[in-house]
Design a protein around this motif. Structure first.
Motif, PDB file in Angstrom:
ATOM      1  N   THR A 127     -59.187  69.751  64.028  1.00  0.00           N
ATOM      2  CA  THR A 127     -58.771  71.023  64.606  1.00  0.00           C
ATOM      3  C   THR A 127     -60.024  71.878  64.582  1.00  0.00           C
ATOM      4  O   THR A 127     -60.631  72.060  63.516  1.00  0.00           O
ATOM      5  CB  THR A 127     -57.647  71.689  63.797  1.00  0.00           C
ATOM      6  N   ALA A 128     -60.434  72.373  65.735  1.00  0.00           N
ATOM      7  CA  ALA A 128     -61.663  73.151  65.837  1.00  0.00           C
ATOM      8  C   ALA A 128     -61.340  74.588  66.213  1.00  0.00           C
ATOM      9  O   ALA A 128     -60.555  74.846  67.130  1.00  0.00           O
ATOM     10  CB  ALA A 128     -62.606  72.539  66.871  1.00  0.00           C
ATOM     11  N   PHE A 129     -61.952  75.500  65.488  1.00  0.00           N
ATOM     12  CA  PHE A 129     -61.882  76.922  65.790  1.00  0.00           C
ATOM     13  C   PHE A 129     -63.182  77.243  66.505  1.00  0.00           C
ATOM     14  O   PHE A 129     -64.272  77.062  65.935  1.00  0.00           O
ATOM     15  CB  PHE A 129     -61.691  77.737  64.519  1.00  0.00           C
ATOM     16  N   ILE A 130     -63.071  77.691  67.746  1.00  0.00           N
ATOM     17  CA  ILE A 130     -64.240  77.772  68.613  1.00  0.00           C
ATOM     18  C   ILE A 130     -64.485  79.201  69.052  1.00  0.00           C
ATOM     19  O   ILE A 130     -63.629  79.835  69.676  1.00  0.00           O
ATOM     20  CB  ILE A 130     -64.048  76.860  69.838  1.00  0.00           C
ATOM     21  N   GLU A 131     -65.659  79.687  68.723  1.00  0.00           N
ATOM     22  CA  GLU A 131     -66.110  80.997  69.170  1.00  0.00           C
ATOM     23  C   GLU A 131     -66.881  80.780  70.468  1.00  0.00           C
ATOM     24  O   GLU A 131     -67.785  79.936  70.536  1.00  0.00           O
ATOM     25  CB  GLU A 131     -67.007  81.650  68.104  1.00  0.00           C
TER      26      GLU A 131
ATOM     27  N   ALA B  72     -59.073  81.689  60.668  1.00  0.00           N
ATOM     28  CA  ALA B  72     -58.651  80.286  60.715  1.00  0.00           C
ATOM     29  C   ALA B  72     -57.665  79.983  59.598  1.00  0.00           C
ATOM     30  O   ALA B  72     -56.654  79.296  59.819  1.00  0.00           O
ATOM     31  CB  ALA B  72     -59.869  79.365  60.634  1.00  0.00           C
ATOM     32  N   LEU B  73     -57.919  80.489  58.408  1.00  0.00           N
ATOM     33  CA  LEU B  73     -56.985  80.276  57.302  1.00  0.00           C
ATOM     34  C   LEU B  73     -55.622  80.892  57.604  1.00  0.00           C
ATOM     35  O   LEU B  73     -54.582  80.282  57.341  1.00  0.00           O
ATOM     36  CB  LEU B  73     -57.549  80.858  56.010  1.00  0.00           C
TER      37      LEU B  73
ATOM     38  N   TRP C  83     -54.371  81.433  60.601  1.00  0.00           N
ATOM     39  CA  TRP C  83     -53.765  80.632  61.658  1.00  0.00           C
ATOM     40  C   TRP C  83     -53.167  79.353  61.078  1.00  0.00           C
ATOM     41  O   TRP C  83     -52.038  78.979  61.402  1.00  0.00           O
ATOM     42  CB  TRP C  83     -54.798  80.305  62.741  1.00  0.00           C
ATOM     43  N   LEU C  84     -53.919  78.681  60.224  1.00  0.00           N
ATOM     44  CA  LEU C  84     -53.433  77.439  59.621  1.00  0.00           C
ATOM     45  C   LEU C  84     -52.180  77.667  58.782  1.00  0.00           C
ATOM     46  O   LEU C  84     -51.281  76.824  58.767  1.00  0.00           O
ATOM     47  CB  LEU C  84     -54.530  76.793  58.768  1.00  0.00           C
ATOM     48  N   ASN C  85     -52.096  78.801  58.104  1.00  0.00           N
ATOM     49  CA  ASN C  85     -50.902  79.119  57.313  1.00  0.00           C
ATOM     50  C   ASN C  85     -49.676  79.360  58.184  1.00  0.00           C
ATOM     51  O   ASN C  85     -48.551  79.144  57.738  1.00  0.00           O
ATOM     52  CB  ASN C  85     -51.144  80.341  56.424  1.00  0.00           C
ATOM     53  N   GLU C  86     -49.889  79.793  59.417  1.00  0.00           N
ATOM     54  CA  GLU C  86     -48.769  80.078  60.328  1.00  0.00           C
ATOM     55  C   GLU C  86     -48.326  78.867  61.138  1.00  0.00           C
ATOM     56  O   GLU C  86     -47.226  78.862  61.673  1.00  0.00           O
ATOM     57  CB  GLU C  86     -49.160  81.173  61.326  1.00  0.00           C
ATOM     58  N   HIS C  87     -49.175  77.876  61.276  1.00  0.00           N
ATOM     59  CA  HIS C  87     -48.892  76.764  62.187  1.00  0.00           C
ATOM     60  C   HIS C  87     -48.809  75.448  61.436  1.00  0.00           C
ATOM     61  O   HIS C  87     -49.770  75.022  60.802  1.00  0.00           O
ATOM     62  CB  HIS C  87     -49.968  76.670  63.260  1.00  0.00           C
TER      63      HIS C  87
ATOM     64  N   VAL D 136     -60.853  70.264  59.614  1.00  0.00           N
ATOM     65  CA  VAL D 136     -61.125  71.516  60.330  1.00  0.00           C
ATOM     66  C   VAL D 136     -62.630  71.670  60.492  1.00  0.00           C
ATOM     67  O   VAL D 136     -63.397  71.310  59.600  1.00  0.00           O
ATOM     68  CB  VAL D 136     -60.551  72.716  59.537  1.00  0.00           C
ATOM     69  N   ARG D 137     -63.017  72.190  61.637  1.00  0.00           N
ATOM     70  CA  ARG D 137     -64.427  72.519  61.839  1.00  0.00           C
ATOM     71  C   ARG D 137     -64.541  73.780  62.678  1.00  0.00           C
ATOM     72  O   ARG D 137     -63.579  74.205  63.316  1.00  0.00           O
ATOM     73  CB  ARG D 137     -65.202  71.351  62.440  1.00  0.00           C
TER      74      ARG D 137
END
Length: 118
Positions: free
Chosen positions: A48-52, A80-81, A83-87, A94-95
């Motif tokens: 799962t990538a969080f992309i700026e 990201a943390l 978001w991960l807690n909600e989904h 994660v990257r």
């Protein structure tokens, strides 16, 4: 929509297309909470990538990715943390990536995907 917002939206759309063509699934766009916004969230079989996404029309201030400061990286990690807690979903590694989009007049967009940069 302001010119700056339109430029950012164009860059995010180009980045999302690039990711989809590279086999990524876009699972979130412009996710917001009171602490800020995540541009793109994507996943493939492993990550799962969080992309700026950073977009510019020229190099007068350097390449777009150079504008991702320490404070911005710290905020993205926090978001990201949250978001991960909600989904819920399959657990993946994660990257954090940055996609730089350069839109020079009269030229094709230049997209540079920097993987796992922070």
């Amino acid at each position: 929509m302001t010119d700056k917002k339109a430029l950012g939206a164009r860059g995010e759309e180009l980045a999302a297309r690039y990711l989809r063509s590279s086999g990524w699934e876009i699972i979130g766009r412009n996710w917001r909470c009171r602490y800020g916004e995540l541009d793109l969230i994507a996943r493939d079989a492993r990550y799962t990538a969080f992309i700026e996404v950073k977009t510019r029309r020229g190099l007068g201030f350097g390449v777009p990715a150079e504008s991702v400061t320490y404070a911005k990286r710290r905020r993205i990690r926090t978001l990201a943390l949250l978001w991960l807690n909600e989904h819920d979903g399959p657990l993946r590694r994660v990257r954090f990536d940055v996609i730089s989009v350069l839109l020079l007049p009269g030229q094709r967009p230049v997209i540079d995907h920097l993987e796992a940069v922070f």
